[in-house]
Scaffold this motif. Structure first.
Motif, PDB file in Angstrom:
ATOM      1  N   PRO A  64       0.745  -1.164   0.095  1.00  0.00           N
ATOM      2  CA  PRO A  64       0.008  -0.072  -0.098  1.00  0.00           C
ATOM      3  C   PRO A  64       0.781   1.190   0.064  1.00  0.00           C
ATOM      4  N   GLY A  65       2.036   1.274   0.536  1.00  0.00           N
ATOM      5  CA  GLY A  65       2.960   2.370   0.386  1.00  0.00           C
ATOM      6  C   GLY A  65       3.732   2.508  -1.000  1.00  0.00           C
ATOM      7  N   GLU A  66       3.727   1.840  -1.951  1.00  0.00           N
ATOM      8  CA  GLU A  66       4.180   1.852  -3.303  1.00  0.00           C
ATOM      9  C   GLU A  66       3.516   3.061  -3.974  1.00  0.00           C
ATOM     10  N   PRO A  67       4.153   4.148  -4.341  1.00  0.00           N
ATOM     11  CA  PRO A  67       3.612   5.322  -4.927  1.00  0.00           C
ATOM     12  C   PRO A  67       2.872   5.255  -6.291  1.00  0.00           C
ATOM     13  N   LEU A  68       3.523   4.242  -6.865  1.00  0.00           N
ATOM     14  CA  LEU A  68       2.995   3.861  -8.310  1.00  0.00           C
ATOM     15  C   LEU A  68       1.865   2.634  -8.651  1.00  0.00           C
ATOM     16  N   TYR A  69       1.019   2.795  -9.042  1.00  0.00           N
ATOM     17  CA  TYR A  69       0.060   1.550  -8.966  1.00  0.00           C
ATOM     18  C   TYR A  69       0.546   0.538  -9.930  1.00  0.00           C
ATOM     19  N   HIS A  70       1.221   1.089 -10.972  1.00  0.00           N
ATOM     20  CA  HIS A  70       2.076   0.191 -11.873  1.00  0.00           C
ATOM     21  C   HIS A  70       2.833  -0.806 -11.123  1.00  0.00           C
ATOM     22  N   GLU A  71       3.573  -0.327 -10.189  1.00  0.00           N
ATOM     23  CA  GLU A  71       4.676  -1.405  -9.568  1.00  0.00           C
ATOM     24  C   GLU A  71       3.901  -2.154  -8.557  1.00  0.00           C
ATOM     25  N   ASP A  72       2.583  -2.242  -8.244  1.00  0.00           N
ATOM     26  CA  ASP A  72       1.774  -3.129  -7.440  1.00  0.00           C
ATOM     27  C   ASP A  72       0.502  -3.504  -8.014  1.00  0.00           C
TER      28      ASP A  72
ATOM     29  N   PRO B 160      -1.224  11.334  -9.398  1.00  0.00           N
ATOM     30  CA  PRO B 160      -2.509  10.721  -9.885  1.00  0.00           C
ATOM     31  C   PRO B 160      -2.963  11.204 -11.277  1.00  0.00           C
ATOM     32  N   PRO B 161      -3.495  10.197 -12.019  1.00  0.00           N
ATOM     33  CA  PRO B 161      -3.861   8.688 -11.312  1.00  0.00           C
ATOM     34  C   PRO B 161      -2.785   7.761 -11.574  1.00  0.00           C
ATOM     35  N   ASP B 162      -1.655   8.004 -12.019  1.00  0.00           N
ATOM     36  CA  ASP B 162      -0.429   7.052 -12.050  1.00  0.00           C
ATOM     37  C   ASP B 162      -0.059   6.733 -10.615  1.00  0.00           C
ATOM     38  N   SER B 163      -0.108   7.729  -9.681  1.00  0.00           N
ATOM     39  CA  SER B 163       0.442   7.499  -8.440  1.00  0.00           C
ATOM     40  C   SER B 163      -0.623   7.894  -7.422  1.00  0.00           C
TER      41      SER B 163
END
Length: 746
Positions: A275-283, A595-598
């Motif tokens: 949940p602390g990863e800034p980028l949605y892509h990386e999780d 946002p919306p990427d992060s």
């Protein structure tokens, strides 16, 4: 007479056949010398998984085995991996050094040429009781997977299956691969299967491809193979992976052997939630090794991950990774991550098959505890790598395989790749701002490494041949001599002053001109006007002052992230030609995220890479630092500057960055050479030494050019880095997995 000729021909043919047969028999006879266990089904086992450990059959019993390994690349300076330039003698020499370092496993990502396997068998034949083991990688159709975003496409499955069959045949020495661009080829006859520790299938998975594959094939039933199967919880991509791992097993079973299986994975597609990863892509999506199971594979199966301490950004931002301290009492997100990942893989061995940091001037990501992707000396590299290895071992992992054995000049990094033009010439020069090129424990140094030592002593300059250096006819106050030379990594300068250099009382500036445009004046050079502009300005003085700066309107960093991407403020006055403003040489280490990427806004992060370290490049000196740029002793100043800091995008073709941009790409131009202008300034008077003797404007265009012919061949020197001995000591400290460890906090 004719009958004698026939007899001689027959005898020669018979001798050749006998020699060929003896060669083949030798490979198979050698295989019998390796101790293994035969199962009731007649299958040979050397390694197997047991609980959370990997075991080796040795001295007629199964014993715990911790993989202390190193990844091995496929390139040399001046070449790309697909050219496969490494000779058998290179492999044999490297194996001896790797062995001496204390490693017991070599991992390769893909099929190497036949000489690799021949060299491994030949080397291990001399030490059958303690061989170097092989972890064989099988390269997936990475580009097709990313492009098509569907792992089930027939062309992808067929290509991957063919690669699997070729890889198994290559390891067991029973295949001939035709010539194919970028691929190993030839006749494989050396049976290296007896030295195998396991199969490492695939490459790092693109999360968008995984997600799309899962969406397209959501209703696909779990794969049920002969040797491996997917569980009921498996996603479509995990089901596809189970099929590929089962294919490897089926191919190996033909040779009467079984070895532990794994597939490549990385933090981006791990099965944990961040949940602390800034980028949605990386999780975005998970690939879970626990959703694949062996069913008729006694050698077993284990999980493997590439885990670096600086990527993704969750290592800095995720609160869940701020709860664990290391042996020094520091909050350690890497150790915390290892612990969480291990907990997910209960009753299953897990190995980190890539970890490490580079020894480079360039930096690409920030990490916790200073474990950045770059910016380290060789000693710091070794200390960080050793610390990561110890944590991997402490957390009960089955092994750690360091990235990487040798430096590889062809590598690219996200924050310098747009400045390396033409792209296809990266392997011809060493860009020390590109940290990816400098992960090696074995350094691949440019041609004048060890020939010219930056230490303030001009003796080595005097020993250079006349054609290897150039004296520049420059007559300015306070300067007696200026010499220049170069190699694949640096431009070298020697300046002899009319007196001993004292940074407390003066500064030495070196203005650099490579192409029309730039600054004809600057605040650092009070009262001086030139007839042509400077692209960069070198300043040598006190430690905190010594640096190279770049003309504001030439600055790659601002042009890319300011003018093009709008992540930096762009000041109109700085974009004018001859603004007189020089800016620090910077690289981006983190892009602006919003946002919306992060999940929230994060500004652009940057680091200054133009600082010039005073020291020595003498590797035998205790003060040695691979990042050293200059030194002064008496009236002699020696300097080496990385090519890119001078504006070069490819020195091998004399290509420099242009002031012009072409759409989304930078434009380049061919330079005639380098003009160098040395200027001494006095701190007390805040003026140029001998200012009255300087004409105005100063005729920079009349100064001699330092130039060189373009090159297609490179010179380089191979040497163990300082990190080698540090890692060697860390390997010695490790002799078995941690069976029972205290999970309590320090």
């Amino acid at each position: 007479m004719e009958s004698k000729k026939k007899w001689r021909w027959r005898w020669a043919s018979l001798t050749a056949l006998m020699l060929a047969g003896a060669s083949v028999l030798w490979w198979y006879w050698d295989a019998d010398r390796v101790e293994s266990m035969e199962t009731t089904a007649g299958v040979q086992l050397k390694f197997r998984t047991s609980g959370e450990q990997i075991e080796v059959f040795q001295n007629e019993r199964w014993q715990p085995f911790f993989a202390k390994g190193v990844n091995l690349g496929a390139s040399l300076p001046g070449h790309y991996p697909g050219e496969l330039p490494i000779a058998k003698d290179d492999y044999l020499r490297w194996f001896a050094m790797i062995d001496e370092m204390g490693a017991n496993v070599i991992r390769v990502y893909t099929i190497h040429p036949p000489v690799f396997y021949e060299a491994l068998v030949e080397y291990n034949r001399k030490k059958p009781e303690d061989p170097l083991y092989l972890m064989q990688g099988i390269w997936s159709p990475e580009e097709l997977l990313i492009e098509k975003k569907d792992a089930y496409l027939p062309e992808i499955r067929e290509q991957f299956r063919a690669e699997i069959k070729d890889a198994v045949g290559a390891v067991y020495g029973e295949v001939t691969l035709p010539e194919k661009s970028g691929k190993a080829s030839g006749t494989y006859r050396a049976n290296a299967g007896k030295y195998l520790i396991g199969w490492h299938t695939g490459t790092e998975w693109d999360p968008v491809m995984v997600q799309n594959t899962n969406r397209l094939h959501e209703k696909l039933p779990p794969y049920q193979g002969t040797y491996f199967q997917a569980t009921a919880e498996a996603t479509a991509f995990e089901t596809w992976l189970a099929e590929m791992v089962d294919t490897v097993a089926a191919e190996e079973s033909k040779y009467g052997w079984q070895h532990p299986m794994t597939f490549t994975n990385w933090v981006t597609t791990d099965p944990l939630s961040h949940p602390g990863e800034p980028l949605y892509h990386e999780d975005l999506v998970s690939v879970d090794p626990t959703h694949i199971q062996p069913k008729n594979w006694e050698a077993g199966y284990f999980a493997s991950y590439h885990v670096y301490p600086y990527y993704p950004d969750l290592f800095r931002y995720d609160p869940a990774l701020q709860q664990v301290k290391n042996d020094a009492g520091q909050v350690d997100s890497y150790k915390a991550y290892l612990r969480l990942l291990k907990e997910h893989h209960k009753n299953m061995p897990i190995m980190v098959t890539e970890f490490g940091v580079p020894a480079s001037i360039g930096v690409a990501h920030f990490g916790n505890l200073g474990r950045h992707q770059g910016g380290h000396s060789e000693r710091q590299q070794g200390e960080i790598d050793a610390a990561l290895l110890r944590e991997i071992h402490q957390e009960g992992y089955a092994g750690g395989i360091l990235f990487v054995w040798q430096d590889e000049w062809f590598k690219k990094t996200w924050n310098t790749m747009r400045f390396e033009l033409p792209e296809d010439r990266r392997s011809f020069w060493l860009n020390v701002l590109t940290n990816e090129s400098l992960f090696g424990v074995l350094g691949m140094y440019p041609g004048k490494e060890g020939v010219l030592t930056i230490d303030g002593d001009r003796t080595d300059w005097d020993q250079l041949k006349p054609e290897e250096k150039q004296r520049l006819d420059i007559r300015v106050p306070g300067i007696d001599e200026v010499w220049m030379t170069h190699d694949e990594g640096y431009v070298y300068v020697l300046v002899k002053l009319a007196h001993a250099f004292d940074p407390e009382k003066e500064k030495l500036y070196l203005g650099v001109d490579t192409t029309p445009g730039g600054n004809k004046h600057a605040a650092q050079l009070p009262g001086l006007t030139l007839d042509e502009g400077l692209e960069t300005l070198i300043e040598l003085g006190k430690p905190e002052e010594s640096q190279i700066q770049i003309a504001a309107n030439y600055d790659f960093h601002t042009r890319l992230y300011g003018k093009r991407y709008g992540m930096l403020e762009v000041k109109a006055e700085e974009q004018q030609d001859d603004s007189g403003i020089f800016k620090p040489w910077k690289l981006a280490v983190g892009l602006e995220m919003e946002p919306p990427d992060s999940k929230k806004y994060y500004p652009l992060e940057e680091v200054v890479v133009g600082r010039l370290l005073r020291g020595t490049t003498d590797a035998a000196d205790p003060q040695y630092d691979s990042r050293t740029a200059w030194q002064a002793k008496g009236d002699v100043i020696e300097l080496r500057v990385p090519w890119m800091l001078l504006g070069f995008t490819d020195p091998s073709s004399l290509t420099v960055m242009s002031y012009q941009d072409e759409g989304k790409r930078f434009a380049t131009t061919t330079t005639k050479g380098i003009r160098l202008l040395p200027v001494l300034t006095d701190r007390a008077t805040k003026s140029i030494v001998g200012k009255s003797q300087w004409p105005s404007p100063y005729p920079l265009t009349q100064l001699p050019l330092y130039s060189w012919p373009a090159w297609e061949q490179v010179g380089y020197h191979e040497r163990k880095k300082q990190s080698y001995a540090i890692i060697q000591q860390a390997f010695k400290e490790i002799d078995a997995p941690v069976a029972d460890k205290d999970k309590s906090q320090p």
